[in-house]
Motif scaffolding. Structure first.
Motif, mmCIF file in Angstrom:
data_model
loop_
_atom_site.group_PDB
_atom_site.id
_atom_site.type_symbol
_atom_site.label_atom_id
_atom_site.label_comp_id
_atom_site.label_asym_id
_atom_site.label_seq_id
_atom_site.Cartn_x
_atom_site.Cartn_y
_atom_site.Cartn_z
ATOM 1 N N PRO A 8 29.960 13.142 26.167
ATOM 2 C CA PRO A 8 31.131 12.376 25.734
ATOM 3 C C PRO A 8 31.523 11.249 26.697
ATOM 4 N N GLU A 9 31.115 11.402 27.976
ATOM 5 C CA GLU A 9 31.527 10.408 28.976
ATOM 6 C C GLU A 9 30.893 9.033 28.744
ATOM 7 N N ASN A 10 29.866 8.954 27.878
ATOM 8 C CA ASN A 10 29.280 7.626 27.635
ATOM 9 C C ASN A 10 30.167 6.753 26.733
ATOM 10 N N GLY A 11 31.203 7.364 26.166
ATOM 11 C CA GLY A 11 32.206 6.571 25.450
ATOM 12 C C GLY A 11 31.813 6.133 24.052
ATOM 13 N N LEU A 14 34.465 7.054 21.518
ATOM 14 C CA LEU A 14 35.658 6.237 21.790
ATOM 15 C C LEU A 14 35.480 4.832 21.211
ATOM 16 N N GLU A 15 34.317 4.272 21.430
ATOM 17 C CA GLU A 15 34.041 2.931 20.896
ATOM 18 C C GLU A 15 34.044 2.945 19.371
ATOM 19 N N SER A 18 37.610 3.216 18.090
ATOM 20 C CA SER A 18 38.422 2.008 18.298
ATOM 21 C C SER A 18 37.829 0.801 17.572
ATOM 22 N N ARG A 20 34.968 -0.691 17.894
ATOM 23 C CA ARG A 20 34.271 -1.689 18.716
ATOM 24 C C ARG A 20 32.764 -1.506 18.712
ATOM 25 N N GLU A 42 36.238 15.704 17.031
ATOM 26 C CA GLU A 42 36.591 14.859 18.175
ATOM 27 C C GLU A 42 37.087 13.482 17.718
ATOM 28 N N ARG A 45 40.620 13.749 16.394
ATOM 29 C CA ARG A 45 41.591 13.850 17.501
ATOM 30 C C ARG A 45 41.797 12.500 18.169
ATOM 31 N N GLN A 46 40.691 11.805 18.364
ATOM 32 C CA GLN A 46 40.797 10.505 19.027
ATOM 33 C C GLN A 46 41.569 9.517 18.154
ATOM 34 N N ALA A 48 43.811 10.227 16.000
ATOM 35 C CA ALA A 48 45.232 10.609 16.003
ATOM 36 C C ALA A 48 45.934 10.050 17.236
ATOM 37 N N VAL A 49 45.254 10.148 18.380
ATOM 38 C CA VAL A 49 45.820 9.577 19.615
ATOM 39 C C VAL A 49 45.982 8.071 19.452
ATOM 40 N N TRP A 50 44.946 7.467 18.884
ATOM 41 C CA TRP A 50 44.953 6.005 18.680
ATOM 42 C C TRP A 50 46.144 5.609 17.812
#
Lengths: 161, 206
Positions: A8-11, A14-15, A18, A20, A42, A45-46, A48-50
């Motif tokens: 997950p740390e490679n993002g 997340l990208e 978002s 991107r 995951e 959840r992400q 929802a945070v966004w």
């Protein structure tokens, strides 16, 4: 594709969440999410945070922000006119030197003999100067008188002739 | 006619990029500074507000950011994107303010002044219940962000609200892109854990 949840740390997720991620990579992840409940969770959840972060709107900037800024700029310009004359590159090394010089002068002042510390009274010194001037004037007058006498002596033999 | 001239001037100005404007400021063009201020005032104030969570302090710091930009105009070299430089200054000031504990001191002194200027808040006219839920959610978000370590918070705010790229955030925080990814990963992990309870109702934020 390799499961993004395993690293997950490679993002990557997340990208993706978002918006991107480049379209080909996003399409590949779309397909992966259909078959990977862990990544799908995951992502949910992400997102929802966004969305929660989207709710947080900052307060508007106060209307007099620019006026206050320009006032400070103006104050800075008028206060620092001398800085334009003395560049900071010169000022910076000069400050420690000035401080050292001030300390040195203070040291010399404190170390000199007690007799020297008190300056002679100003009035007698002035009187002495006046006397000297009077003497010089009298000398000058005497000299002029001598010249005058010499001139008279020279003129007398011519008259007699 | 003057309106049309103004519009076309504005359109022309919009075409000039920030770096070019800053180079003009370096040559003594005050109008270019005004344009830069107009473009970035809001984002800088908002970023600082979310960093320090105090509007008066955020504006004070934002003023300091633009003052520093103006003062360093003569030495400006376009080695990085202007916004990156701007946010580097903003981040530096915010981190210092947080470190020095200025927030508390300023809240006391500035709140008294803030009463002089009426602020406009967007009117969404929600019902009382909706407004309360919204306020509670916002409070959770604010607290969650505030609880992040300073650099993680800065990274998240630049990533989320300013939509900056990893490379820009890295320059603003004076670290590597790898370090930024790590900061963001840890920050979002913390936020997901803290805000997880907001997800449950209807699969989205309450």
């Amino acid at each position: 594709m390799k499961c993004p949840s395993e690293s997950p740390e490679n993002g990557l997720l997340l990208e993706y969440c978002s918006g991107r991620l480049a379209p080909p990579a996003a399409a590949a992840l779309d397909r992966h999410l259909e078959s990977c409940p862990r990544c799908a969770r995951e992502c949910a959840r992400q997102r929802a945070v966004w969305n929660a972060l989207d709710l947080w709107e900052a307060e508007p900037v106060t209307p007099d922000f620019d006026r206050r800024l320009y006032r400070r700029l103006e104050a800075g310009r008028s206060a620092a006119w001398w800085r334009r004359i003395v560049p900071p590159s010169l000022l910076r090394p000069a400050l420690p030197l000035a401080a050292a010089a001030a300390l040195l002068l203070a040291g010399v002042w404190l170390q000199r003999p007690a007799g020297v510390r008190t300056a002679p009274p100003a009035e007698p010194r002035a009187q002495a100067m006046e006397l000297e001037q009077v003497e010089r004037t009298l000398d000058d007058l005497e000299m002029l008188r001598q010249f005058d006498l010499m001139a008279q002596k020279e003129a007398e033999p011519r008259r007699s002739m | 006619m003057p309106q049309r001239v103004n519009n076309s001037m504005g359109a022309l100005a919009a075409l000039v990029d920030d770096t070019e404007l800053m180079l003009r400021v370096r040559e003594g063009d005050h109008a270019s500074f005004a344009l830069l201020l107009d473009r970035h005032r809001k984002s800088v104030v908002h970023y600082l507000y979310r960093m320090v969570q105090d509007h008066a302090l955020a504006e004070e710091l934002a003023q300091e950011v633009f003052l520093r930009v103006y003062r360093s105009r003569t030495t400006y070299e376009p080695s990085a994107k202007f916004t990156t430089w701007l946010f580097r200054i903003a981040t530096h000031l915010a981190l210092n303010a947080l470190r020095n504990g200025r927030k508390e001191r300023n809240r006391e002194s500035m709140d008294a002044e803030s009463g002089e200027i009426p602020r406009e808040y967007p009117d969404r006219s929600p019902s009382v219940e909706q407004a309360m839920v919204r306020e509670a959610t916002l409070d959770e978000v604010r607290k969650a962000i505030a609880a992040l370590p300073d650099r993680q918070r800065a990274a998240v705010l630049m990533h989320k609200y300013e939509e900056m790229e990893y490379s820009q955030i890295a320059r603003a925080l004076n670290c590597s892109e790898g370090a930024v990814k790590s900061l963001l990963f840890r920050a979002y992990e913390t936020l997901r854990a803290r805000l997880a309870h907001l997800v449950e109702v209807k699969g989205g934020v309450r």
